[in-house]
Structure formats: structure tokens, C-alpha cells
Design a protein around this motif. Structure first.
Motif, PDB file in Angstrom:
ATOM      1  N   GLY A  33       0.813  -1.205   0.000  1.00  9.19           N
ATOM      2  CA  GLY A  33       0.000   0.000   0.000  1.00  9.19           C
ATOM      3  C   GLY A  33       0.847   1.255   0.000  1.00  9.19           C
ATOM      4  O   GLY A  33       2.024   1.243  -0.373  1.00  9.19           O
ATOM      5  N   LYS A  34       0.251   2.314   0.475  1.00 12.24           N
ATOM      6  CA  LYS A  34       0.925   3.603   0.571  1.00 12.24           C
ATOM      7  C   LYS A  34       1.810   3.618   1.815  1.00 12.24           C
ATOM      8  O   LYS A  34       1.389   3.169   2.880  1.00 12.24           O
ATOM      9  CB  LYS A  34      -0.133   4.702   0.668  1.00 12.24           C
ATOM     10  N   PRO A  35       3.038   4.133   1.691  1.00  7.44           N
ATOM     11  CA  PRO A  35       3.902   4.209   2.874  1.00  7.44           C
ATOM     12  C   PRO A  35       3.264   5.040   3.989  1.00  7.44           C
ATOM     13  O   PRO A  35       2.602   6.039   3.737  1.00  7.44           O
ATOM     14  CB  PRO A  35       5.166   4.892   2.352  1.00  7.44           C
ATOM     15  N   THR A  36       3.474   4.601   5.214  1.00  8.57           N
ATOM     16  CA  THR A  36       3.028   5.358   6.376  1.00  8.57           C
ATOM     17  C   THR A  36       3.984   6.541   6.573  1.00  8.57           C
ATOM     18  O   THR A  36       5.060   6.577   5.965  1.00  8.57           O
ATOM     19  CB  THR A  36       3.039   4.481   7.646  1.00  8.57           C
ATOM     20  N   PRO A  37       3.647   7.488   7.423  1.00 11.55           N
ATOM     21  CA  PRO A  37       4.547   8.633   7.660  1.00 11.55           C
ATOM     22  C   PRO A  37       5.760   8.300   8.531  1.00 11.55           C
ATOM     23  O   PRO A  37       6.590   9.171   8.781  1.00 11.55           O
ATOM     24  CB  PRO A  37       3.648   9.662   8.337  1.00 11.55           C
ATOM     25  N   ILE A  38       5.888   7.069   8.959  1.00  7.27           N
ATOM     26  CA  ILE A  38       6.958   6.729   9.918  1.00  7.27           C
ATOM     27  C   ILE A  38       8.352   7.021   9.371  1.00  7.27           C
ATOM     28  O   ILE A  38       9.205   7.537  10.104  1.00  7.27           O
ATOM     29  CB  ILE A  38       6.835   5.262  10.379  1.00  7.27           C
ATOM     30  N   ILE A  39       8.617   6.718   8.113  1.00  4.33           N
ATOM     31  CA  ILE A  39       9.965   6.959   7.566  1.00  4.33           C
ATOM     32  C   ILE A  39      10.304   8.444   7.645  1.00  4.33           C
ATOM     33  O   ILE A  39      11.359   8.823   8.172  1.00  4.33           O
ATOM     34  CB  ILE A  39      10.082   6.437   6.121  1.00  4.33           C
ATOM     35  N   ALA A  40       9.420   9.283   7.135  1.00  2.50           N
ATOM     36  CA  ALA A  40       9.677  10.730   7.160  1.00  2.50           C
ATOM     37  C   ALA A  40       9.760  11.254   8.588  1.00  2.50           C
ATOM     38  O   ALA A  40      10.641  12.067   8.910  1.00  2.50           O
ATOM     39  CB  ALA A  40       8.589  11.466   6.377  1.00  2.50           C
ATOM     40  N   ASP A  41       8.875  10.774   9.453  1.00  4.75           N
ATOM     41  CA  ASP A  41       8.892  11.217  10.853  1.00  4.75           C
ATOM     42  C   ASP A  41      10.190  10.801  11.550  1.00  4.75           C
ATOM     43  O   ASP A  41      10.774  11.573  12.320  1.00  4.75           O
ATOM     44  CB  ASP A  41       7.690  10.656  11.611  1.00  4.75           C
ATOM     45  N   ALA A  42      10.638   9.588  11.274  1.00  4.22           N
ATOM     46  CA  ALA A  42      11.892   9.104  11.872  1.00  4.22           C
ATOM     47  C   ALA A  42      13.073   9.921  11.373  1.00  4.22           C
ATOM     48  O   ALA A  42      13.963  10.286  12.153  1.00  4.22           O
ATOM     49  CB  ALA A  42      12.085   7.629  11.574  1.00  4.22           C
ATOM     50  N   HIS A  43      13.092  10.215  10.091  1.00  7.64           N
ATOM     51  CA  HIS A  43      14.175  11.042   9.550  1.00  7.64           C
ATOM     52  C   HIS A  43      14.173  12.430  10.180  1.00  7.64           C
ATOM     53  O   HIS A  43      15.240  12.958  10.522  1.00  7.64           O
ATOM     54  CB  HIS A  43      14.056  11.139   8.027  1.00  7.64           C
ATOM     55  N   ARG A  44      12.991  13.018  10.351  1.00  9.92           N
ATOM     56  CA  ARG A  44      12.910  14.338  11.001  1.00  9.92           C
ATOM     57  C   ARG A  44      13.448  14.283  12.433  1.00  9.92           C
ATOM     58  O   ARG A  44      13.989  15.261  12.937  1.00  9.92           O
ATOM     59  CB  ARG A  44      11.473  14.854  11.000  1.00  9.92           C
ATOM     60  N   ALA A  45      13.292  13.130  13.068  1.00  7.02           N
ATOM     61  CA  ALA A  45      13.799  12.959  14.437  1.00  7.02           C
ATOM     62  C   ALA A  45      15.298  12.648  14.458  1.00  7.02           C
ATOM     63  O   ALA A  45      15.890  12.555  15.530  1.00  7.02           O
ATOM     64  CB  ALA A  45      13.019  11.853  15.144  1.00  7.02           C
ATOM     65  N   GLY A  46      15.895  12.470  13.272  1.00  4.97           N
ATOM     66  CA  GLY A  46      17.324  12.177  13.190  1.00  4.97           C
ATOM     67  C   GLY A  46      17.660  10.696  13.219  1.00  4.97           C
ATOM     68  O   GLY A  46      18.822  10.328  13.430  1.00  4.97           O
ATOM     69  N   LEU A  47      16.666   9.855  13.003  1.00  6.47           N
ATOM     70  CA  LEU A  47      16.882   8.404  13.020  1.00  6.47           C
ATOM     71  C   LEU A  47      17.121   7.856  11.617  1.00  6.47           C
ATOM     72  O   LEU A  47      16.525   8.313  10.647  1.00  6.47           O
ATOM     73  CB  LEU A  47      15.661   7.697  13.622  1.00  6.47           C
ATOM     74  N   VAL A  48      17.968   6.864  11.543  1.00  6.09           N
ATOM     75  CA  VAL A  48      18.156   6.075  10.332  1.00  6.09           C
ATOM     76  C   VAL A  48      17.101   4.974  10.373  1.00  6.09           C
ATOM     77  O   VAL A  48      16.851   4.391  11.436  1.00  6.09           O
ATOM     78  CB  VAL A  48      19.585   5.467  10.311  1.00  6.09           C
TER      79      VAL A  48
END
Length: 109
Positions: A33-48
Motif C-alpha cells: 500500500g501507501k507508505p506510512t509517515p513513519i519513515i519521514a517522521d523518523a528522519h525528522r527525528a534524526g533516526l536512520v
């Protein structure tokens, strides 16, 4: 896995390693399906972001990518397709039980 929760995780970790389906769920038709916002949210938090675990057996693939009915049948091309979808969604790396398939996914065009 809210933005606030991810920001908290970033205070003690560098990498977020969720199950693949937390990032791209399977839709009712069995397709990714459509990606959840988790990837973008994690990147904004500085996470790989490095999800786990990509496996080429039917039982681990989204239903729309499976071939035949044997749950243990290996479908390397489908696994590459799946990994490529996650790379396109923005993951930074991934875990796989088949490094050759993972390498092929990185170099597929």
C-alpha cells in the motif's frame, strides 16, 4: 511510532528498525500500500530507518507478489520488487536473510 515517540527514541538510539509492514502496509488486495509517515517522521527525528526482515519465501511476501501456493517457495524477483518499493519510500538500509537478493535490489534498475 508517533513523531513525539520517535523523537524520544532518538535520545537513546540512532536507528529505527521496525517490521516492514509498519512502514508499508499491505492493502486489501494484497499489494504493498501507501507508505506510512513513519519513515519521514523518523528522519525528522534524526533516526536512520532500517526495517526487517526481507525474505524471498512466499509466506513472507505480500500476497500479490507470491507465486504458487507453496509457502516455502522462494521468489527472488518478488523480494527484489518488495525491497525496491521500500528503498523508493526512503529507507536507509534493511535486514534480509538473503544478502545476494538484497544486493540485487540495490543494483536493480
Amino acid at each position: 511510532m508517533t513523531p513525539a515517540g520517535l523523537a524520544d527514541i532518538a535520545t537513546y538510539a540512532d536507528i529505527l528498525a521496525p517490521d516492514t509492514r509498519a512502514l508499508i502496509p499491505v492493502d486489501p488486495a494484497g499489494r504493498l500500500g501507501k507508505p506510512t509517515p513513519i519513515i519521514a517522521d523518523a528522519h525528522r527525528a534524526g533516526l536512520v530507518v532500517m526495517p526487517w526482515t526481507f525474505r524471498p519465501e512466499n509466506q513472507f511476501l505480500p500476497p500479490a507478489l507470491r507465486e504458487g501456493t507453496d509457502p516455502n517457495r522462494r521468489v527472488p524477483a518478488a523480494s527484489i520488487t518488495e525491497i525496491r518499493a521500500y528503498l523508493k519510500a526512503g529507507i536507509d538500509g534493511f535486514f534480509t536473510d538473503d544478502p545476494a537478493i538484497g544486493r540485487a535490489a540495490l543494483h536493480a534498475t
